[in-house]
Design an enzyme around this catalytic site. Structure first.
Site, mmCIF file in Angstrom:
data_model
loop_
_atom_site.group_PDB
_atom_site.id
_atom_site.type_symbol
_atom_site.label_atom_id
_atom_site.label_comp_id
_atom_site.label_asym_id
_atom_site.label_seq_id
_atom_site.Cartn_x
_atom_site.Cartn_y
_atom_site.Cartn_z
ATOM 1 N N HIS A 17 0.810 -1.224 0.000
ATOM 2 C CA HIS A 17 0.000 0.000 0.000
ATOM 3 C C HIS A 17 0.841 1.271 0.000
ATOM 4 O O HIS A 17 0.397 2.322 0.466
ATOM 5 C CB HIS A 17 -0.966 -0.012 1.187
ATOM 6 C CG HIS A 17 -2.053 -1.036 1.044
ATOM 7 N ND1 HIS A 17 -3.265 -0.773 0.445
ATOM 8 C CD2 HIS A 17 -2.084 -2.344 1.382
ATOM 9 C CE1 HIS A 17 -4.009 -1.870 0.440
ATOM 10 N NE2 HIS A 17 -3.313 -2.837 1.008
ATOM 11 N N HIS A 104 0.130 -15.340 8.709
ATOM 12 C CA HIS A 104 0.646 -14.202 7.943
ATOM 13 C C HIS A 104 2.046 -13.843 8.437
ATOM 14 O O HIS A 104 2.556 -14.438 9.388
ATOM 15 C CB HIS A 104 -0.289 -12.997 8.076
ATOM 16 C CG HIS A 104 -0.978 -12.639 6.799
ATOM 17 N ND1 HIS A 104 -0.323 -12.064 5.742
ATOM 18 C CD2 HIS A 104 -2.258 -12.792 6.401
ATOM 19 C CE1 HIS A 104 -1.179 -11.859 4.753
ATOM 20 N NE2 HIS A 104 -2.357 -12.298 5.123
ATOM 21 N N ASP A 348 -7.629 -12.815 -2.616
ATOM 22 C CA ASP A 348 -7.960 -13.874 -3.558
ATOM 23 C C ASP A 348 -8.423 -15.103 -2.780
ATOM 24 O O ASP A 348 -7.723 -15.558 -1.866
ATOM 25 C CB ASP A 348 -6.729 -14.262 -4.389
ATOM 26 C CG ASP A 348 -6.328 -13.182 -5.374
ATOM 27 O OD1 ASP A 348 -6.913 -13.149 -6.458
ATOM 28 O OD2 ASP A 348 -5.441 -12.378 -5.045
#
Length: 418
Positions: A17, A104, A348
């Site tokens: 980002h 993650h 996704d």
């Protein structure tokens, strides 16, 4: 680190980002015709928002060449490529200020650097792969023009739904004739006809249903991508620690969400006795019409002793189910307090349809780097007087140089390309 390759070096930059992502390519040969139009097709195949099977993040991923070219040709100097981030939503990730997301990189990045990107996956995000795909497109164009090399990747399984050749290999231990024929003929145009990027229409329908099922449940599912590299220059690979399959494994397992790699007959080959698994040598005719040695079968996957033998190189990569899901998950905060995390970010439900150009790009970078190393070796050897015939160098000894030509070794002083 963020640099891949030795002779054809690629450094990627950018986070999920930030203002933009991209790469620097160092070592690209001068004189290669190159514009944004040569790079954009692969980025478009990788971009989000392609179908209802991918993340809805809306990015056009338009590439700009900043440096290293003039009048549409490479100068041999570093090539700068950049792609802006346009659809940024850092506020979607405020929960990660309190909780590390399960499976993650939030916690491991914090352990390593003492801080982490506050939004998205930072450098662990698949957005980083834009630089890889852009650089891979440049490497691929050189390989295609110089040697006719073709690289094609396709989705071979989603969850437990697999193309028939995988089931047959699991049963018999070796790839089927149907699979071998497909490796010889499959094209990107055929693959892109299906949103799943699985060339088997019936299997693709089942895969689509499975991915939609995961998406509707705010869940995710993994899969595998199979890749073939055709018209590979011979002699590529640097034993002992930089064998060609080792470099391919390194490249593929550096892609986000990868968890497995197998080449040639892979794990299936462990079930077959040696007298059936060995690839016998036979005389063949190269695509340029010369008589050369080749293998009758190709259980080795085009690599023996860590060196390419001229046959198709093929391998399969396993991608885990994406870690980012929109379900509430029990976890623990950074200060050790139990809690519940509900992720809002777009993701996704299955990464493998968009992973195919990433796999192709990393394959191109490996082959390009290895080719430049071998060309340097051959160029240096060409400056020396011809060697006499010895037991270590059978006469008449014929070698194949990059491009597929079969030549006597004494002629290697004059590398030929057509």
């Amino acid at each position: 680190m963020s640099t891949f390759g030795t002779h054809f070096r690629v450094t990627t930059f950018g986070e999920s980002h930030c203002k933009g992502v991209g790469c620097i390519i160092d070592g690209c040969p001068p004189g290669l015709a190159l514009t944004e139009d040569d790079i954009q097709p692969q980025l478009t195949r990788r971009r989000p928002g392609q179908s209802n099977l991918t993340t809805p993040r809306d990015e056009k991923d338009r590439v700009t060449i900043l440096s290293g070219t003039e009048f549409g040709h490479t100068l041999g100097t570093p090539i700068g490529l950049t792609v802006p981030n346009q659809d940024q939503r850092p506020h979607d990730y405020t929960e990660t200020d309190l909780y590390p997301r399960p499976s993650h990189a939030d916690w491991t990045y914090l352990l390593k650097y003492g801080l982490k990107a506050s939004s998205g996956g930072g450098r662990a995000s698949a957005r980083e792969t834009i630089g890889r795909v852009a650089a891979g497109a440049v490497a691929e164009k050189f390989l295609k023009e110089a040697f006719g090399t073709e690289i094609v990747a396709f989705v071979s399984s989603v969850g437990k739904i697999a193309m028939p050749f995988i089931e047959e290999q699991n049963e018999n231990g070796v790839p089927s004739e149907q699979f071998v024929e497909m490796l010889n003929t499959i094209t990107r145009e055929q693959i892109d006809q299906e949103a799943t990027r699985c060339p088997d229409k019936e299997v693709s329908k089942k895969m689509t249903q499975r991915i939609i099922e995961a998406k509707e449940a705010n869940d995710s599912i993994g899969g595998t991508v199979t890749c073939v590299i055709r018209n590979v220059p011979t002699g590529l690979g640097e034993p002992c620690f930089d064998k060609l399959e080792a470099k391919l494994a390194h490249a593929m397992l550096s892609i986000p969400a990868t968890k497995a790699f197998e080449i040639g007959s892979g794990f299936g080959g462990t079930q077959v006795p040696g007298h059936l698994h060995n690839d016998a040598w036979v005389q063949k005719v190269s695509r340029k019409g010369q008589k050369i040695l080749g293998t009758k079968t190709n259980f080795s996957g085009g690599i023996q002793g860590g060196i390419s033998n001229g046959e198709n190189i093929y391998f399969r990569i396993g991608f885990k189910s994406p870690a980012t899901i929109s379900q509430e998950q029990k976890t623990t905060s950074y200060n050790g307090v139990d809690g519940v995390l509900a992720t809002r970010g777009r993701h996704d439900p299955c990464v493998v349809p968009r992973a195919t150009p990433i796999v192709e790009a990393m394959a191109a970078l490996v082959i390009m780097d290895a080719t430049m190393a071998q060309l340097a070796r051959q160029s240096a050897a060409s400056l020396l007087p011809p060697m006499p015939d010895t037991p270590l160098r059978p006469a008449p000894f014929v070698m194949a140089v990059p491009g597929g030509q079969a030549i006597k070794v004494d002629e290697a002083a004059k590398p030929k390309t057509e």
